[in-house]
Structures are given as C-alpha cells and as structure tokens.
Design a protein around this motif. Structure first.
Motif, mmCIF file in Angstrom:
data_model
loop_
_atom_site.group_PDB
_atom_site.id
_atom_site.type_symbol
_atom_site.label_atom_id
_atom_site.label_comp_id
_atom_site.label_asym_id
_atom_site.label_seq_id
_atom_site.Cartn_x
_atom_site.Cartn_y
_atom_site.Cartn_z
ATOM 1 N N VAL A 5 0.871 -1.171 0.000
ATOM 2 C CA VAL A 5 0.000 0.000 0.000
ATOM 3 C C VAL A 5 0.909 1.223 0.000
ATOM 4 O O VAL A 5 1.532 1.542 1.007
ATOM 5 C CB VAL A 5 -0.920 0.009 1.236
ATOM 6 N N GLU A 6 1.009 1.889 -1.149
ATOM 7 C CA GLU A 6 1.932 3.021 -1.281
ATOM 8 C C GLU A 6 1.168 4.329 -1.284
ATOM 9 O O GLU A 6 0.065 4.410 -1.813
ATOM 10 C CB GLU A 6 2.721 2.902 -2.601
ATOM 11 N N GLY A 7 1.780 5.326 -0.692
ATOM 12 C CA GLY A 7 1.163 6.649 -0.708
ATOM 13 C C GLY A 7 0.835 7.101 0.692
ATOM 14 O O GLY A 7 1.293 6.526 1.671
ATOM 15 N N ALA A 42 2.502 3.398 3.196
ATOM 16 C CA ALA A 42 1.343 3.647 4.061
ATOM 17 C C ALA A 42 1.363 2.728 5.272
ATOM 18 O O ALA A 42 1.024 3.135 6.390
ATOM 19 C CB ALA A 42 0.057 3.451 3.266
ATOM 20 N N ILE A 43 1.783 1.480 5.068
ATOM 21 C CA ILE A 43 1.866 0.532 6.181
ATOM 22 C C ILE A 43 2.950 0.951 7.143
ATOM 23 O O ILE A 43 2.805 0.861 8.368
ATOM 24 C CB ILE A 43 2.115 -0.894 5.647
ATOM 25 N N ARG A 44 4.071 1.430 6.607
ATOM 26 C CA ARG A 44 5.202 1.833 7.443
ATOM 27 C C ARG A 44 4.805 2.929 8.409
ATOM 28 O O ARG A 44 5.378 3.076 9.482
ATOM 29 C CB ARG A 44 6.356 2.352 6.565
ATOM 30 N N GLU A 45 3.842 3.799 7.997
ATOM 31 C CA GLU A 45 3.457 4.929 8.840
ATOM 32 C C GLU A 45 2.544 4.512 9.983
ATOM 33 O O GLU A 45 2.311 5.286 10.910
ATOM 34 C CB GLU A 45 2.663 5.950 7.988
ATOM 35 N N LEU A 46 1.964 3.306 9.906
ATOM 36 C CA LEU A 46 0.951 2.944 10.892
ATOM 37 C C LEU A 46 1.569 2.598 12.239
ATOM 38 O O LEU A 46 2.672 2.059 12.313
ATOM 39 C CB LEU A 46 0.150 1.729 10.399
ATOM 40 N N VAL A 113 0.301 -7.682 -4.925
ATOM 41 C CA VAL A 113 -0.853 -6.797 -5.129
ATOM 42 C C VAL A 113 -0.410 -5.391 -4.765
ATOM 43 O O VAL A 113 0.172 -5.184 -3.708
ATOM 44 C CB VAL A 113 -2.044 -7.224 -4.241
ATOM 45 N N ASP A 114 -0.678 -4.441 -5.650
ATOM 46 C CA ASP A 114 -0.305 -3.054 -5.365
ATOM 47 C C ASP A 114 -1.559 -2.224 -5.192
ATOM 48 O O ASP A 114 -2.482 -2.299 -6.007
ATOM 49 C CB ASP A 114 0.525 -2.483 -6.522
ATOM 50 N N ILE A 115 -1.586 -1.461 -4.124
ATOM 51 C CA ILE A 115 -2.760 -0.632 -3.836
ATOM 52 C C ILE A 115 -2.292 0.780 -3.564
ATOM 53 O O ILE A 115 -1.298 0.993 -2.873
ATOM 54 C CB ILE A 115 -3.522 -1.211 -2.620
ATOM 55 N N LYS A 116 -3.035 1.742 -4.105
ATOM 56 C CA LYS A 116 -2.681 3.145 -3.866
ATOM 57 C C LYS A 116 -3.431 3.641 -2.642
ATOM 58 O O LYS A 116 -4.656 3.517 -2.559
ATOM 59 C CB LYS A 116 -3.077 4.010 -5.071
ATOM 60 N N ALA A 117 -2.708 4.204 -1.705
ATOM 61 C CA ALA A 117 -3.338 4.665 -0.465
ATOM 62 C C ALA A 117 -4.412 5.713 -0.736
ATOM 63 O O ALA A 117 -5.420 5.784 -0.039
ATOM 64 C CB ALA A 117 -2.281 5.232 0.476
#
Lengths: 471, 112
Positions: A5-7, A42-46, A113-117
């Motif tokens: 999950v990028e962004g 996005a995951i890194r920020e959680l 799987v790539d997902i845009k935040a």
C-alpha cells in the motif's frame, strides 16, 4: 503474497479501512494458500495497534497469517514492556537480530498486489462476507450488474441484509452500534472513536447517539479499560449515551446475551459479517471505530469525515496516557543459566526427562484367562454407561466394566452368573468376542480405560468399531 | 492395549478355550495366540508400526523423545543464538516452571 500500500492515507481513514479495502480487492479466498506480507509506505506509517488490526483480518482474506516487517515503530513499542528482552545486552542482541528480519529487496513473491493509499476512503461492508465492501460514498451494488457466478450470492446477501440495490450507503439506518472485538478493541481504537464524539460536539454543539440506537463500547481487555478510564474516555462515551462495558467478546459473535435480534442492523468494529454472526437474523456492517461512533451519533451509516468537520485532524485535546502506567513490570532476575551437558544425575536434562516419563507399559506376551463374549455390536454404552463418564482419571473404572449386564440395574448387586463376576474370569487379561463390530457407538475413551483398569490388555473380535482405531 | 481382528473360525476355537476358563497367551512378538493343551496357535498379522509401538511401550511422548538428540542440540543452539527467547518464566529442559511474581498483591476480587 505481498500487498503493498503506497502513498499517504488521508485524514479520517484508518487501518480498518485499509484492510477492508484490501479484502474487497483480493476477496475472501484471495489469500488462500498464502501468508500475506503487508508492505509499502502507508503501512510503514501505521502504529503497532493499527498494524495489528490489519494482520488480525488476514484470515478474512483467506490467508494463513499476516506479517509486517519490524522497524523502529516495532522496537519502540516493545522496549521496556514487562516480558520483552530486558534492557542491556539482551535487548541489544534481540534488536540486532530483529533488524535482520525483512524480506530481501529482490525477493520473489507468488502473488503481488499493489494498492494506492489515495484510493482508500472510509469503507463499510454491505453484505454477508468481509469481501462485500463499498466506500461510504457509494451505494448498495446491483446484483444484475455482477458476473453470473456472483449474482445469486449477492441477491441472497441483499435479501438477508434487507437492502435494495442502488440505496446510497449513507442512508442505511442502524439500530445497534458495537465498538469492540479483537480487531478494534485497543486503546487507540477507543481514542479514535472518542475523538469523533468530541469533534461532533464542537461542530454541532452536542453529540448524543441517535434515538432508537443502542450503542456499546467494549474495551478489548481489563488493562485497556483501566487506561481508557484514566484518560476519561469512559466519561466521553457515557455522556454521549454509549453503554460502557467490561472487556469481553460481547457482540462480536453473539455467544453471550449481547446479541442482535432478527432483522436488527448493527454498525460493528468486528471482523465478520456472516449471516447470523452477531445473532440469528442479525445484520452486520463492518467498519472502523471512528465510523461506528459516527454512525451511532447519526443513527445511520455516515461518512465520519463529515461528522468531524474541522476536528478531523489533531487529537481533540484529549489526555493521552502511557501504557506503561498500566502494565506491571516483572521484577524477578533471570534464572541462572543451566548447563546443557551432563548434570550430576549423569544424563542431560532432556534425557533425564525422557527416562522419567512413564510411557506405555510394554506389550510383548500377555498370558491369562480370556473373558468369553458371543454377541456382535457390543456398544460402548454397554462397556461403560453414561453415569461413569464424568471422571477424567483413566483408573478406577474396572469395577464398572460392562455394568449394565454385570450388575442388577435396580439393586446394584453383582450378578453371580456373569462371567466377569466369577472365577476364573474375574482375573481376565484377555477378551474373546465371537461377534463383529466390538465397541461400536459413542467414542467415549472411558471404554478402553475400563477394560484396561479391569486388567484386559487385548480384545479379540471379528471387527471393531472405528472409534477404537484412532490414528 | 491391543484390538486384534481375527476370522470367525479362529474366534470360535478361542471362544471354546475362553469359556472353559483355560489360559491363552497373545504373543505380539511372534504374532500368534498360543492355545492350551498343545493345540496349534492361531496366527495373526498386525500393522508393523502399531506392533513396534506396543512392544516398545511408545506413546506419542515416547515417539517424540526418540529424537532427543536433535531436541537437545536445537535447545542448545536456541539459547546461544537467541538468548532472549528463554524468557523470564522459561523452564529450561526438564526444570519446573517457576511462577513469576507480579508487583501487586494479587488480583482484586471482582464485584460480580
């Protein structure tokens, strides 16, 4: 499987929205056969608790487990906790090892799987599966627009949920609101919901749950409850009309008096919206804690970002305490290191333990008198009836062996003619049965225990009930 | 314990001995049931793994402990390479688990 999950996640969007969105993309069978690694900026920020909510729902996406690589946020969370590696050399070596626990840059995943935040906004479920998700700005889907394979299931779901295709999601009225469960019962989840109430109060003057709505807050554990009370969250919830409860599973699965009545609609922070999950006939909509709070205030599913208005960002002036005030540190020094080589006893500790364990008595040759039986289908109720089944001890049942035919049912006296009650068969170590299907019926383990305790080590028969053939 | 499947004809013979109160012997090593009075023994066959476990008295724990050398070497390596996994209450290799005392004086009695 790696899901990246990028962004940057928008305000008002939480990790619960992320994972619901993900399951909408991959489906409840999407992760079957896989362990999912969640990655991306996005995951890194959680925070840790937000990451836990995501990993908690990996199973809903079909995966065996969910993982997020450890980083500074992880180490900061663990350092100083009561059962963590102790500060000093132990912590240093643990942290050094944990830093090596990440996937290689060139690692190949079976599925990526790539997902845009930026694609993720507050998300809710409309149907009876965690994959039936839709954004709060969307509407109930139209089954006729779905491919053949999915149409029937969707029609059934809509009928169960009492929804009409095309209804905007933010017009769906609720009767109950449940804030809790393993998925979202942590202190950060409670703070998130409380912040909604405070922002709504600021924006609209007062914030009370809607009429006809019963809302409950169930902290995930006793410690979370203590910490929440210290921060005054219980006061915020109670003032708004929420029921503040003791920790427990509560309405996540309706295994207790907290259940939905048939047809009742609930906004829930739990992880499963299957038919009847929260109560037979109950209708569950999954969403984040903030969204549940917003729905409870509005009386219907609604976009939390609208409810919070200007108070969307910032901490709402809430008091934040530290978990360490509520966890008791362990003050015992480490036990002395034991050598793994020979101890005084001579054997290494594992070998000593092995020697000490009882194991089974060996069976080489068993000699003795055999109790004769003719019938087929000797069932286990006859071998040991129900009144003896409350014991967990494997010993002591010998005198009850074959009770219904060995003793007088009325008086309890021994029947003198029954073989086991007379010489020489009262000392039998064997049993010969001419019939078939010995030991059929109930799988009570007490039956072989009773035979064994009487002294019988071998039963001969034409065939045995399958229950005697475990493994 | 041994559940032994035998054909009806053999069981009829053994039943006669049993009803007469005579001694039989089930010999798992030779896989035969020895009859009294010089009559020929009844032979049987049995799953070799079951036979091995019964003869050696091996239950699930016994079967696992057959790998005790591998278990020993793993436990040694784990303590050396990842010492923090031997946590505070960890009972090493056959020791008793020591209950870890907490700071408080015990749990508060609940009101319900």
């Amino acid at each position: 499987m790696r899901i990246s999950v990028e962004g940057k996640i928008a305000e008002g969007v939480t990790s619960k929205d992320i994972v619901l969105h993900i399951i909408g993309v991959i489906g409840t069978a999407g992760g079957t056969g896989c362990v999912i690694e969640f990655a991306g900026s996005a995951i890194r920020e959680l925070s840790m608790e937000a990451r836990m909510s995501i990993c908690n729902m990996s199973i809903e996406g079909g995966a065996r487990a969910g993982m997020i690589a450890p980083d500074e946020i992880t180490f900061k969370y663990l350092k100083g906790r009561p059962l963590s590696p102790r500060d000093g050399e132990e912590w240093e070596s643990a942290e050094a090892y944990w830093r090596t626990l990440k996937s290689d840059a060139a690692a190949k995943y079976d599925i990526e799987v790539d997902i845009k935040a930026e694609d993720i906004i507050p998300t809710v479920t409309w149907g009876t599966s965690p994959q039936d998700v839709v954004q709060i700005t969307g509407s109930v889907p139209d089954p006729s627009a779905l491919p053949d394979g999915k149409r029937k299931d969707a029609e059934r779901s809509l009928e169960y949920m009492g929804l009409t295709a095309g209804t905007p999601m933010d017009q769906v009225k609720i009767e109950k609101a449940f804030l809790g469960s393993c998925t979202n019962g942590r202190i950060e989840d409670l703070r998130s919901a409380a912040r909604v109430i405070l922002a709504a109060e600021k924006a609209h003057g007062s914030a009370k749950i809607a009429d006809n709505v019963y809302a409950m807050v169930v902290p995930g554990s006793g410690l979370v409850k203590q910490q929440a009370e210290a921060e005054g969250l219980d006061v915020i919830f109670k003032k708004a009309g929420f029921d503040w409860r003791e920790a427990g599973c509560s309405m996540c699965l309706g295994m207790n008096p907290d259940q939905l009545k048939p047809g009742e609609r609930c906004a829930s922070t739990s992880n499963r919206n299957f038919e009847g999950r929260q109560g037979a006939g109950g209708r569950t909509h999954l969403m984040s804690p903030a969204m549940v709070a917003a729905a409870a205030l509005a009386g219907q599913l609604t976009d939390v970002r609208l409810v919070m208005g200007a108070g969307l960002s910032g901490d709402g002036g809430m008091k934040i305490t530290s978990y360490s005030d509520f966890l008791s540190p362990v003050t015992v020094p480490a036990p002395p290191a034991q050598p793994t080589e020979k101890t005084e006893a001579g054997a290494t500790p594992v070998k000593a333990a092995a020697a000490a364990s009882a194991g089974l008595p060996k069976f080489n040759i068993v000699r003795g008198v055999a109790a004769p039986f003719e019938e087929s289908n000797i069932d286990t109720d006859k071998i040991i009836p129900k009144q003896f089944l409350k014991t967990l001890l494997r010993t002591g049942l010998g005198s009850a062996l074959f009770w219904p035919i060995r003793y007088d049912v009325e008086s309890g006296a021994e029947k003198p003619d029954f073989c086991l009650n007379k010489e020489p068969w009262n000392k039998s170590t064997l049993l010969v049965c001419k019939g078939e299907n010995f030991g059929c019926g109930s799988s009570r383990e007490h039956a072989p225990w009773a035979l064994n305790d009487f002294g019988i080590r071998c039963v001969m028969a034409q065939s045995f009930g399958d229950i005697f053939k475990n493994k | 314990m041994l559940p032994l499947e035998l054909p009806a004809a053999d069981l009829d013979e053994l039943y006669k001995d049993a009803a007469a109160g005579l001694e039989l012997a089930v010999d798992l090593e030779k896989q035969e049931v020895v009859r009294p009075n010089g009559q020929p023994p009844v032979k049987f066959s049995i799953d070799p793994f079951r036979r091995h476990c019964l003869i050696n008295g091996l239950d699930d724990i016994g079967l696992t402990l057959e790998h005790r050398d591998a278990i020993e070497s793993f436990e040694t390596r784990r303590t050396t390479v990842w010492p923090w996994l031997d946590g505070i209450g960890y009972a090493k290799k056959g020791q008793k688990v020591v209950a870890v005392p907490t700071k408080k004086n015990g749990p508060k009695p609940t009101e319900w």
